[in-house]
Design a protein around this motif. Structure first.
Motif, PDB file in Angstrom:
ATOM      1  N   GLU A 121      -6.291   9.267   0.535  1.00  0.00           N
ATOM      2  CA  GLU A 121      -5.759   8.439   2.036  1.00  0.00           C
ATOM      3  C   GLU A 121      -4.308   7.925   2.501  1.00  0.00           C
ATOM      4  OE1 GLU A 121      -9.310   6.410   3.112  1.00  0.00           O
ATOM      5  OE2 GLU A 121     -10.071   6.572   1.026  1.00  0.00           O
ATOM      6  N   ILE A 122      -4.042   7.784   1.401  1.00  0.00           N
ATOM      7  CA  ILE A 122      -2.999   6.802   2.296  1.00  0.00           C
ATOM      8  C   ILE A 122      -1.715   7.682   2.274  1.00  0.00           C
ATOM      9  CG2 ILE A 122      -0.338   5.283   1.355  1.00  0.00           C
ATOM     10  CD1 ILE A 122      -2.875   3.374  -0.550  1.00  0.00           C
ATOM     11  N   ASP A 123      -1.501   8.845   1.024  1.00  0.00           N
ATOM     12  CA  ASP A 123      -0.794  10.291   1.285  1.00  0.00           C
ATOM     13  C   ASP A 123      -0.698  10.696   2.445  1.00  0.00           C
ATOM     14  OD1 ASP A 123       0.605  10.143  -1.103  1.00  0.00           O
ATOM     15  OD2 ASP A 123      -0.914  11.171  -2.116  1.00  0.00           O
ATOM     16  N   SER A 124      -1.920  11.014   3.190  1.00  0.00           N
ATOM     17  CA  SER A 124      -2.375  11.774   4.340  1.00  0.00           C
ATOM     18  C   SER A 124      -1.481  10.863   5.910  1.00  0.00           C
ATOM     19  CB  SER A 124      -3.512  11.540   4.855  1.00  0.00           C
ATOM     20  OG  SER A 124      -4.358  10.158   4.417  1.00  0.00           O
ATOM     21  N   LEU A 125      -1.726   9.049   5.416  1.00  0.00           N
ATOM     22  CA  LEU A 125      -1.447   8.800   6.583  1.00  0.00           C
ATOM     23  C   LEU A 125       0.248   7.742   6.347  1.00  0.00           C
ATOM     24  CD1 LEU A 125      -3.691   5.927   6.689  1.00  0.00           C
ATOM     25  CD2 LEU A 125      -3.863   7.156   7.817  1.00  0.00           C
ATOM     26  N   TYR A 126       0.997   8.554   5.063  1.00  0.00           N
ATOM     27  CA  TYR A 126       2.286   8.031   5.275  1.00  0.00           C
ATOM     28  C   TYR A 126       2.585   9.379   6.623  1.00  0.00           C
ATOM     29  CZ  TYR A 126       6.848   6.976   3.431  1.00  0.00           C
ATOM     30  OH  TYR A 126       8.280   6.335   3.764  1.00  0.00           O
ATOM     31  N   PRO A 127       3.008   9.987   7.115  1.00  0.00           N
ATOM     32  CA  PRO A 127       3.985  10.587   7.443  1.00  0.00           C
ATOM     33  C   PRO A 127       3.774  10.085   9.179  1.00  0.00           C
ATOM     34  CG  PRO A 127       2.641  12.258   6.862  1.00  0.00           C
ATOM     35  CD  PRO A 127       2.123  11.248   6.580  1.00  0.00           C
ATOM     36  N   GLU A 128       3.127   9.319   9.228  1.00  0.00           N
ATOM     37  CA  GLU A 128       2.598   8.507  10.808  1.00  0.00           C
ATOM     38  C   GLU A 128       3.858   7.191  10.662  1.00  0.00           C
ATOM     39  OE1 GLU A 128       1.211   9.471  13.696  1.00  0.00           O
ATOM     40  OE2 GLU A 128       1.086  11.688  12.200  1.00  0.00           O
ATOM     41  N   LEU A 157      -6.619  -0.172   3.190  1.00  0.00           N
ATOM     42  CA  LEU A 157      -6.919   0.301   1.923  1.00  0.00           C
ATOM     43  C   LEU A 157      -6.058  -0.418   1.259  1.00  0.00           C
ATOM     44  CD1 LEU A 157      -5.666   3.683   3.366  1.00  0.00           C
ATOM     45  CD2 LEU A 157      -8.121   2.969   2.412  1.00  0.00           C
ATOM     46  N   GLY A 158      -5.001  -0.750   1.168  1.00  0.00           N
ATOM     47  CA  GLY A 158      -4.511  -2.301  -0.130  1.00  0.00           C
ATOM     48  C   GLY A 158      -5.559  -3.344  -0.586  1.00  0.00           C
ATOM     49  N   LYS A 159      -6.502  -3.789  -0.064  1.00  0.00           N
ATOM     50  CA  LYS A 159      -7.341  -4.295  -0.349  1.00  0.00           C
ATOM     51  C   LYS A 159      -8.466  -4.091  -1.361  1.00  0.00           C
ATOM     52  CE  LYS A 159     -11.077  -8.067   1.714  1.00  0.00           C
ATOM     53  NZ  LYS A 159     -11.434  -8.365   0.011  1.00  0.00           N
ATOM     54  N   THR A 174       0.844  -1.251  -0.520  1.00  0.00           N
ATOM     55  CA  THR A 174       0.191   0.170  -0.032  1.00  0.00           C
ATOM     56  C   THR A 174       0.770   1.151   0.277  1.00  0.00           C
ATOM     57  OG1 THR A 174      -1.496  -1.141   1.111  1.00  0.00           O
ATOM     58  CG2 THR A 174      -2.242   1.578   0.913  1.00  0.00           C
ATOM     59  N   VAL A 175       1.883   1.270   0.111  1.00  0.00           N
ATOM     60  CA  VAL A 175       2.888   2.449   0.947  1.00  0.00           C
ATOM     61  C   VAL A 175       3.570   3.584  -0.641  1.00  0.00           C
ATOM     62  CG1 VAL A 175       3.599   2.027   3.001  1.00  0.00           C
ATOM     63  CG2 VAL A 175       5.383   0.885   1.704  1.00  0.00           C
ATOM     64  N   LEU A 176       3.742   1.933  -1.851  1.00  0.00           N
ATOM     65  CA  LEU A 176       3.762   2.070  -3.144  1.00  0.00           C
ATOM     66  C   LEU A 176       2.928   3.215  -3.461  1.00  0.00           C
ATOM     67  CD1 LEU A 176       5.377  -1.545  -3.719  1.00  0.00           C
ATOM     68  CD2 LEU A 176       6.537   0.241  -2.787  1.00  0.00           C
ATOM     69  N   TYR A 177       1.812   3.167  -2.929  1.00  0.00           N
ATOM     70  CA  TYR A 177       1.000   4.050  -3.418  1.00  0.00           C
ATOM     71  C   TYR A 177       1.246   5.642  -3.150  1.00  0.00           C
ATOM     72  CZ  TYR A 177      -1.505   1.090  -6.871  1.00  0.00           C
ATOM     73  OH  TYR A 177      -1.594   0.686  -7.389  1.00  0.00           O
ATOM     74  N   ALA A 178       2.216   6.025  -1.888  1.00  0.00           N
ATOM     75  CA  ALA A 178       2.220   6.905  -1.859  1.00  0.00           C
ATOM     76  C   ALA A 178       2.753   7.974  -2.022  1.00  0.00           C
ATOM     77  CB  ALA A 178       2.831   6.978   0.323  1.00  0.00           C
ATOM     78  N   GLU A 179       2.682   8.955  -2.558  1.00  0.00           N
ATOM     79  CA  GLU A 179       3.371   9.971  -3.568  1.00  0.00           C
ATOM     80  C   GLU A 179       4.572  10.501  -2.350  1.00  0.00           C
ATOM     81  OE1 GLU A 179       4.713  11.837  -7.075  1.00  0.00           O
ATOM     82  OE2 GLU A 179       2.966  11.477  -6.387  1.00  0.00           O
ATOM     83  N   ALA A 180       4.567  10.896  -0.661  1.00  0.00           N
ATOM     84  CA  ALA A 180       6.127  11.274  -0.233  1.00  0.00           C
ATOM     85  C   ALA A 180       6.613   9.932  -0.308  1.00  0.00           C
ATOM     86  CB  ALA A 180       5.640  11.267   1.462  1.00  0.00           C
ATOM     87  N   TYR A 181       7.039   8.476  -0.156  1.00  0.00           N
ATOM     88  CA  TYR A 181       6.838   7.820  -0.672  1.00  0.00           C
ATOM     89  C   TYR A 181       8.445   7.265  -1.736  1.00  0.00           C
ATOM     90  CZ  TYR A 181       8.769   2.673  -1.640  1.00  0.00           C
ATOM     91  OH  TYR A 181       9.590   1.645  -1.518  1.00  0.00           O
ATOM     92  N   ARG A 182       7.410   7.744  -2.529  1.00  0.00           N
ATOM     93  CA  ARG A 182       7.521   7.411  -4.124  1.00  0.00           C
ATOM     94  C   ARG A 182       8.693   8.248  -4.255  1.00  0.00           C
ATOM     95  NH1 ARG A 182       2.802   6.762  -5.584  1.00  0.00           N
ATOM     96  NH2 ARG A 182       2.054   8.306  -6.520  1.00  0.00           N
ATOM     97  N   GLU A 183       8.367   9.485  -3.939  1.00  0.00           N
ATOM     98  CA  GLU A 183       9.658  10.841  -4.000  1.00  0.00           C
ATOM     99  C   GLU A 183      10.954  10.285  -2.659  1.00  0.00           C
ATOM    100  OE1 GLU A 183       7.823  14.457  -3.185  1.00  0.00           O
ATOM    101  OE2 GLU A 183       6.500  14.694  -4.511  1.00  0.00           O
ATOM    102  N   LYS A 184      10.604   9.840  -1.148  1.00  0.00           N
ATOM    103  CA  LYS A 184      11.901   9.758  -0.569  1.00  0.00           C
ATOM    104  C   LYS A 184      12.272   8.440  -1.688  1.00  0.00           C
ATOM    105  CE  LYS A 184      13.139   8.386   4.371  1.00  0.00           C
ATOM    106  NZ  LYS A 184      12.557   8.318   4.858  1.00  0.00           N
TER     107      LYS A 184
END
Length: 164
Positions: A147-154, A38-40, A1-11
């Motif tokens: 939604e994933i982007d909003s959770l990624y910092p946590e 979310l991944g499901k 699921t985190v692969l869909y986070a923009e912050a993850y892909r940038e980092k």
């Protein structure tokens, strides 16, 4: 699921280009459960088996033979003003928001590629329904990514160290 986070892909952009993705696992069980849910949803959407796809957001409209034109000159185009994907001069899928039309996976613009793979063929009822469901799946995917982007910092706050 985190692969869909923009912050993850940038980092991890450089790392993703050269190696397998590094997946950060959160130590926060509730957060992990939320991300798993979310991944499901994403899996079910991408396999076109989600209840969220019915009814689809787009419709197939207009008059014609259902044949997908080969070129823009022959009628294959996206009309930004009308939010329509024309497959020929008289038939189109609508509404298709610009962000959905431009959505890419693996470097391919999903909706455009699906139709280009069917150039000069007639779309039957099932293919037309499938395309409308794909439009819906992409719209839902974009919302889930937010939604994933909003959770990624946590996730970054409590990462489990995994030693292999």
């Amino acid at each position: 699921t985190v692969l869909y986070a923009e912050a993850y892909r940038e980092k991890y952009a450089e790392f993703l280009k050269t190696d397998f993705p590094r997946i950060p696992f959160t130590a926060d069980f509730d957060l992990f459960q939320a991300l798993a849910a979310l991944g499901k949803r994403l899996v079910d959407l991408h396999l076109l088996r989600s209840e969220e796809l019915d009814p689809p957001l787009a419709r197939f409209e207009g008059k014609g033979d259902g044949r997908v034109a080969k070129t823009e000159r022959q009628g294959f185009r996206y009309d930004l003003q009308e939010a329509r994907v024309y497959i020929n001069p008289g038939q189109y899928f609508a509404p298709v928001p610009q962000e959905v039309w431009e959505y890419q996976i693996g470097g391919y613009q999903v909706l455009e590629k699906w139709l280009k793979d069917r150039r000069e063929r007639r779309l039957g009822l099932e293919e037309s329904k499938t395309y409308c469901r794909i439009v819906t799946a992409l719209q839902c995917t974009i919302a889930i990514q937010e939604e994933i982007d909003s959770l990624y910092p946590e996730i970054e706050k409590k990462i489990v160290d995994i030693i292999i």
